[in-house]
Design a protein around this motif. Structure first.
Motif, mmCIF file in Angstrom:
data_model
loop_
_atom_site.group_PDB
_atom_site.id
_atom_site.type_symbol
_atom_site.label_atom_id
_atom_site.label_comp_id
_atom_site.label_asym_id
_atom_site.label_seq_id
_atom_site.Cartn_x
_atom_site.Cartn_y
_atom_site.Cartn_z
ATOM 1 N N TYR A 108 17.548 11.975 -7.911
ATOM 2 C CA TYR A 108 17.752 10.560 -8.203
ATOM 3 C C TYR A 108 18.123 9.801 -6.934
ATOM 4 O O TYR A 108 17.597 8.723 -6.652
ATOM 5 N N ALA A 109 19.025 10.373 -6.153
ATOM 6 C CA ALA A 109 19.478 9.707 -4.929
ATOM 7 C C ALA A 109 18.364 9.555 -3.915
ATOM 8 O O ALA A 109 18.367 8.621 -3.111
ATOM 9 N N HIS A 110 17.396 10.469 -3.931
ATOM 10 C CA HIS A 110 16.297 10.409 -2.978
ATOM 11 C C HIS A 110 15.044 9.768 -3.571
ATOM 12 O O HIS A 110 13.956 9.864 -3.009
ATOM 13 N N GLY A 111 15.196 9.115 -4.723
ATOM 14 C CA GLY A 111 14.067 8.417 -5.319
ATOM 15 C C GLY A 111 13.061 9.320 -5.986
ATOM 16 O O GLY A 111 11.934 8.912 -6.241
ATOM 17 N N GLU A 112 13.445 10.556 -6.296
ATOM 18 C CA GLU A 112 12.532 11.476 -6.941
ATOM 19 C C GLU A 112 12.718 11.489 -8.454
ATOM 20 O O GLU A 112 12.001 12.188 -9.167
ATOM 21 N N ALA A 113 13.700 10.754 -8.950
ATOM 22 C CA ALA A 113 13.953 10.718 -10.386
ATOM 23 C C ALA A 113 14.585 9.382 -10.744
ATOM 24 O O ALA A 113 15.178 8.710 -9.911
ATOM 25 N N GLY A 114 14.442 9.019 -12.010
ATOM 26 C CA GLY A 114 15.035 7.784 -12.506
ATOM 27 C C GLY A 114 14.009 6.934 -13.229
ATOM 28 O O GLY A 114 12.800 7.099 -13.038
ATOM 29 N N GLU A 115 14.500 6.036 -14.067
ATOM 30 C CA GLU A 115 13.623 5.120 -14.798
ATOM 31 C C GLU A 115 13.730 3.728 -14.201
ATOM 32 O O GLU A 115 14.827 3.251 -13.908
ATOM 33 N N VAL A 116 12.578 3.087 -14.017
ATOM 34 C CA VAL A 116 12.535 1.716 -13.515
ATOM 35 C C VAL A 116 11.802 0.869 -14.548
ATOM 36 O O VAL A 116 10.671 1.181 -14.930
ATOM 37 N N ASP A 169 14.277 -4.096 -14.210
ATOM 38 C CA ASP A 169 14.756 -3.857 -12.842
ATOM 39 C C ASP A 169 13.887 -4.530 -11.795
ATOM 40 O O ASP A 169 14.306 -4.704 -10.650
ATOM 41 N N LEU A 170 12.670 -4.912 -12.201
ATOM 42 C CA LEU A 170 11.712 -5.464 -11.251
ATOM 43 C C LEU A 170 10.800 -6.406 -12.023
ATOM 44 O O LEU A 170 10.366 -6.074 -13.138
ATOM 45 N N ALA A 171 10.512 -7.575 -11.458
ATOM 46 C CA ALA A 171 9.654 -8.562 -12.111
ATOM 47 C C ALA A 171 8.474 -8.904 -11.209
ATOM 48 O O ALA A 171 8.648 -9.078 -9.997
ATOM 49 N N LEU A 172 7.284 -8.986 -11.804
ATOM 50 C CA LEU A 172 6.092 -9.417 -11.084
ATOM 51 C C LEU A 172 5.657 -10.767 -11.623
ATOM 52 O O LEU A 172 5.586 -10.965 -12.843
ATOM 53 N N SER A 173 5.372 -11.696 -10.723
ATOM 54 C CA SER A 173 4.905 -13.011 -11.161
ATOM 55 C C SER A 173 4.114 -13.654 -10.027
ATOM 56 O O SER A 173 3.978 -13.085 -8.940
ATOM 57 N N LEU A 174 3.617 -14.839 -10.308
ATOM 58 C CA LEU A 174 2.983 -15.639 -9.266
ATOM 59 C C LEU A 174 4.080 -16.346 -8.468
ATOM 60 O O LEU A 174 5.094 -16.769 -9.033
ATOM 61 N N ALA A 175 3.849 -16.480 -7.176
ATOM 62 C CA ALA A 175 4.863 -17.101 -6.324
ATOM 63 C C ALA A 175 5.201 -18.506 -6.787
ATOM 64 O O ALA A 175 6.353 -18.939 -6.708
ATOM 65 N N GLY A 197 16.951 -3.437 -4.596
ATOM 66 C CA GLY A 197 15.817 -2.864 -3.877
ATOM 67 C C GLY A 197 16.196 -1.681 -3.013
ATOM 68 O O GLY A 197 15.332 -0.918 -2.576
ATOM 69 N N GLU A 198 17.507 -1.520 -2.771
ATOM 70 C CA GLU A 198 17.962 -0.374 -1.985
ATOM 71 C C GLU A 198 18.069 0.891 -2.831
ATOM 72 O O GLU A 198 18.229 1.987 -2.299
ATOM 73 N N GLY A 199 17.994 0.739 -4.149
ATOM 74 C CA GLY A 199 17.993 1.911 -5.018
ATOM 75 C C GLY A 199 16.731 2.716 -4.798
ATOM 76 O O GLY A 199 15.633 2.159 -4.692
ATOM 77 N N ALA A 200 16.864 4.031 -4.716
ATOM 78 C CA ALA A 200 15.733 4.855 -4.302
ATOM 79 C C ALA A 200 14.565 4.798 -5.269
ATOM 80 O O ALA A 200 13.403 4.700 -4.855
ATOM 81 N N ALA A 201 14.822 4.861 -6.580
ATOM 82 C CA ALA A 201 13.723 4.848 -7.543
ATOM 83 C C ALA A 201 13.009 3.496 -7.529
ATOM 84 O O ALA A 201 11.778 3.434 -7.568
ATOM 85 N N VAL A 202 13.764 2.406 -7.462
ATOM 86 C CA VAL A 202 13.154 1.074 -7.386
ATOM 87 C C VAL A 202 12.318 0.951 -6.115
ATOM 88 O O VAL A 202 11.214 0.391 -6.127
ATOM 89 N N ALA A 203 12.823 1.489 -5.010
ATOM 90 C CA ALA A 203 12.072 1.449 -3.755
ATOM 91 C C ALA A 203 10.762 2.210 -3.877
ATOM 92 O O ALA A 203 9.740 1.791 -3.308
ATOM 93 N N ARG A 204 10.767 3.324 -4.605
ATOM 94 C CA ARG A 204 9.524 4.080 -4.821
ATOM 95 C C ARG A 204 8.506 3.224 -5.575
ATOM 96 O O ARG A 204 7.323 3.211 -5.241
ATOM 97 N N VAL A 205 8.970 2.527 -6.611
ATOM 98 C CA VAL A 205 8.055 1.703 -7.406
ATOM 99 C C VAL A 205 7.524 0.539 -6.568
ATOM 100 O O VAL A 205 6.323 0.229 -6.604
ATOM 101 N N LEU A 206 8.391 -0.095 -5.793
ATOM 102 C CA LEU A 206 7.931 -1.186 -4.918
ATOM 103 C C LEU A 206 6.887 -0.690 -3.928
ATOM 104 O O LEU A 206 5.887 -1.371 -3.669
ATOM 105 N N SER A 207 7.109 0.485 -3.366
ATOM 106 C CA SER A 207 6.150 1.051 -2.422
ATOM 107 C C SER A 207 4.810 1.308 -3.099
ATOM 108 O O SER A 207 3.746 1.014 -2.533
ATOM 109 N N ALA A 208 4.848 1.839 -4.324
ATOM 110 C CA ALA A 208 3.610 2.101 -5.057
ATOM 111 C C ALA A 208 2.894 0.797 -5.391
ATOM 112 O O ALA A 208 1.650 0.723 -5.352
#
Length: 302
Positions: A88-96, A145-151, A280-291
């Motif tokens: 979880y701490a390394h972004g390998e687990a968790g729900e976003v 935890d994360l929202a996508l929209s038009l700017a 965004g500093e949370g590891a799992a959220v960072a993984r999703v943002l990267s993807a």
């Protein structure tokens, strides 16, 4: 119920493995007297004798062996917990939880989830379709935890609640009936379609985007028909009822529709992600943002 102390149980387990109090103390970086004191306290807490003197050494009692037999299951579960926490701490687990507008789901979120399943199967994504205002309300309330929209519909970059992350510029193409005189034109500008009936929503963000793009090209679009869903819009274009601006992310192939890329005055819509400040500093959220960034790089322009 007995008072089970994990640290003291670990000392007892090490004594079984090392054989002497001195060796146990060396292994655990403790003094022999501290080891003896901890085991005496554990015996008192559990209400059974754990050690029996045998000459200058000690040996475990049957009660101690029974305690350790049950404690092994606890140690095993704690090892699993440690492994999962490390993942979880390394972004390998968790729900976003992701809130995203309709066209972003198949174009960005689904490819991102597919990639994460392959590369980081411990990270799960729960998707909720939501238009911009609802998505940010959910984000502010902690329901996503994360929202996508038009700017254009996102809070400003100065909003202290959120961090905005640009993803892509999604080009707007023109949908024309296949037999339209300009369907095969070498070049096409919005101004060439000033006299056409346009199909777009009666209100809302897409109405604003269509009107703004046409007005930037020098004309006010005549709204021939009002529709909000892309299936309905493209069906009407196919029937020759008008033309429409369609974001490339939303385009679905139809036999009777030609999608034309505009030239000099091609408009775009900017897609952004947002997270609560610091999240965004949370590891799992960072993984999703990267993807999502990777999916965006393969979908549109930046």
């Amino acid at each position: 119920m007995a008072d089970w102390d994990i640290r003291k149980l670990q000392i007892l387990r090490t004594l079984r493995e090392r054989g002497t109090v001195t060796a146990t103390a060396e292994a655990l970086n403790m003094t022999p007297s501290a080891v003896s004191l901890q085991l005496t306290n554990l015996s008192r807490q559990l209400g059974v004798p754990l050690l029996r003197a045998q000459g200058r050494r000690v040996r475990l009692t049957d009660a101690a062996r029974l305690v350790l037999r049950h404690a092994e299951a606890v140690f095993e579960q704690l090892e699993r917990a440690d492994a999962e926490l490390a993942a979880y701490a390394h972004g390998e687990a968790g729900e976003v939880r992701v809130g995203a507008f309709s066209t972003a789901v198949p174009a960005l979120v689904v490819p991102a989830v597919t990639a994460l399943r392959a590369a980081h199967p411990g990270v799960s994504v729960r998707v909720r379709e939501a238009e911009a205002q609802e998505a940010y309300e959910l984000l502010a309330a902690g329901e996503v935890d994360l929202a996508l929209s038009l700017a254009a519909q996102a809070p400003t970059a100065a909003d202290p609640r959120f961090t905005r992350v640009p993803l892509l510029a999604d080009p707007l193409d023109v949908a024309l009936p296949r037999d339209h005189p300009l369907a095969g034109a070498a070049e096409l500008r919005l101004a060439d379609l000033a006299a056409e009936p346009w199909i777009f929503g009666g209100s809302g963000p897409w109405s604003d985007i269509t009107r703004a793009a046409c007005e930037a090209a020098g004309f006010r679009p005549h709204q021939g028909h009002a529709a909000a869903g892309w299936t309905a819009i493209l069906a009407m274009v196919e029937a020759g009822m008008g033309v429409a601006l369609v974001p490339r992310m939303a385009a679905v192939r139809r036999e009777g529709v030609v999608m034309r890329e505009l030239t000099a005055d091609r408009p775009v819509r900017h897609v952004v992600a947002a997270v609560r400040k610091g999240a965004g500093e949370g590891a799992a959220v960072a993984r999703v943002l990267s993807a999502l960034r990777t999916a965006a790089s393969e979908t549109g322009e930046h």
